[in-house]
Write an enzyme that holds these catalytic residues in place. Structure first.
Site, short mmCIF file in Angstrom:
data_model
loop_
_atom_site.label_atom_id
_atom_site.label_comp_id
_atom_site.label_asym_id
_atom_site.label_seq_id
_atom_site.Cartn_x
_atom_site.Cartn_y
_atom_site.Cartn_z
N HIS A 163 2.79 3.23 -8.92
CA HIS A 163 2.67 1.79 -9.14
C HIS A 163 3.91 1.26 -9.86
O HIS A 163 4.41 0.18 -9.56
CB HIS A 163 1.42 1.47 -9.97
N LEU A 188 11.07 -20.70 -4.21
CA LEU A 188 10.00 -19.89 -3.62
C LEU A 188 8.75 -20.03 -4.46
O LEU A 188 8.82 -19.99 -5.68
CB LEU A 188 10.42 -18.41 -3.60
N ASP A 217 0.83 -1.20 0.00
CA ASP A 217 0.00 0.00 0.00
C ASP A 217 0.87 1.26 0.00
O ASP A 217 1.99 1.23 0.51
CB ASP A 217 -0.90 -0.04 1.25
C1 FPP Z 1 -1.74 0.16 -3.39
O1 FPP Z 1 -1.34 1.50 -3.50
C2 FPP Z 1 -1.23 -0.66 -4.44
C3 FPP Z 1 -1.96 -1.19 -5.47
C4 FPP Z 1 -3.40 -0.95 -5.67
C5 FPP Z 1 -1.38 -2.03 -6.49
C6 FPP Z 1 -0.15 -2.81 -6.14
C7 FPP Z 1 0.62 -2.93 -7.38
C8 FPP Z 1 1.95 -2.85 -7.50
C9 FPP Z 1 2.88 -2.72 -6.36
C10 FPP Z 1 2.59 -2.81 -8.83
C11 FPP Z 1 2.90 -4.02 -9.53
C12 FPP Z 1 2.68 -5.30 -8.87
C13 FPP Z 1 3.10 -6.43 -9.41
C14 FPP Z 1 2.91 -7.70 -8.70
C15 FPP Z 1 3.78 -6.43 -10.69
P1 FPP Z 1 -2.46 2.61 -3.54
O2 FPP Z 1 -2.68 3.01 -4.94
O3 FPP Z 1 -3.70 2.12 -2.84
O4 FPP Z 1 -1.78 3.75 -2.71
P2 FPP Z 1 -2.51 4.88 -1.86
O5 FPP Z 1 -3.26 4.18 -0.75
O6 FPP Z 1 -1.39 5.71 -1.35
O7 FPP Z 1 -3.42 5.60 -2.80
#
Ligand code: FPP
Length: 246
Positions: A40, A134, A23
């Site tokens: 992201h 893994l 997050d």
């Molecule tokens: C939360 O941050 C994260 C996500 C919704 C997506 C997680 C994805 C990645 C880390 C990128 C790629 C992943 C892989 C496995 C290739 P948020 O957008 O909710 O952040 P915020 O709460 O600060 O808005």
């Protein structure tokens, strides 16, 4: 060599299964005046580093919450940026993951995912099959409540067909209907960005999982943060609802 990695080895008892709610990508980007999708993209580097750290520490299963059922409600532009990032990740990382002995599994409601993303994730799963260092579970279009609703439907259908008696439904029978049917429950859950929430992640499986919340935003999370979480886990006494040993 990391001091923390040494400590993990000395403490013993490495968590076999680590799950992560990644997050804070959006906030990381906003604080830098950048669009969310760049958060992201930066988060992908942390995914890479965390996977290699997990291999180094001797974790057997790593489960990462990449896209939730609730994430479908984000603006279309962000959803498509995340899907493109998953495709890019799957194409780009496949060889490296295979070299590291990482076997990728993708769990979730994949029927909702577009064809190009589906093809890319199917390919990474096929290309990494047999990796024994893994097991990586990428949770895509996954929601804990939906998983349990799905389970209830499957079991109700079996009862209706006369294949299952209601009194024969026990924890093992339910577990066998979940996306995670062939993996043990997580020992440790890490959540980044300082939020104290489960956010509909693995509701059944997290019943006795130890929680580690770090204020670090996901794009800043690296192998040392993973090692810190593991050392923290190693200081816990897990009682599973029983009385302690001391
Ligand atoms: C939360 O941050 C994260 C996500 C919704 C997506 C997680 C994805 C990645 C880390 C990128 C790629 C992943 C892989 C496995 C290739 P948020 O957008 O909710 O952040 P915020 O709460 O600060 O808005």
């Amino acid at each position: 060599m990391s001091d923390l990695l040494d400590r993990i080895g000395l403490n013993g008892d490495v968590p076999a299964h680590v799950a992560i709610i990644m997050d804070g990508n959006g906030r990381w980007a906003a604080e830098r005046g950048l669009p969310r999708h760049l958060g992201h993209r930066e988060g992908m580097k942390s995914v890479r580093e965390t996977i290699s750290g997990a291999v180094e520490a001797g974790v057997e299963i790593l489960t990462m919450f990449a896209f939730s059922t609730e994430n479908w409600n984000r603006p279309a532009q962000e959803v498509s940026a995340l899907m493109r990032l998953l495709q890019h990740y799957a194409r780009r990382e496949s060889d490296e993951l295979r070299k590291q002995g990482v076997e990728v599994h993708v769990l979730g409601e994949l029927g909702r995912v577009d064809d190009a993303t589906r093809a890319a994730v199917d390919a990474i799963v096929a290309d990494t099959r047999g990796g024994s260092a893994l097991r990586l579970n990428l949770m895509i279009s996954y929601g804990g409540r939906e998983e349990l609703v799905r389970s209830a439907r499957v079991l109700a259908e079996r009862v209706r067909r006369g294949e299952l008696a209601p009194e024969d439904i026990d924890e093992a029978v339910v577990e066998d209907t979940l996306f995670t049917r062939d993996v043990a429950a997580p020992d440790l859950l890490i959540r980044t960005s300082g939020e104290y929430r489960i956010s509909n992640f693995m509701l059944w499986q997290l019943a006795y999982t130890e929680l580690h919340i770090t204020p670090v935003y996901w794009p800043e999370f690296g192998r040392e943060h993973l090692f810190e979480a593991i050392v923290d886990y190693q200081s816990r006494e897990r009682r599973f609802g029983r009385v302690g040993s001391s």
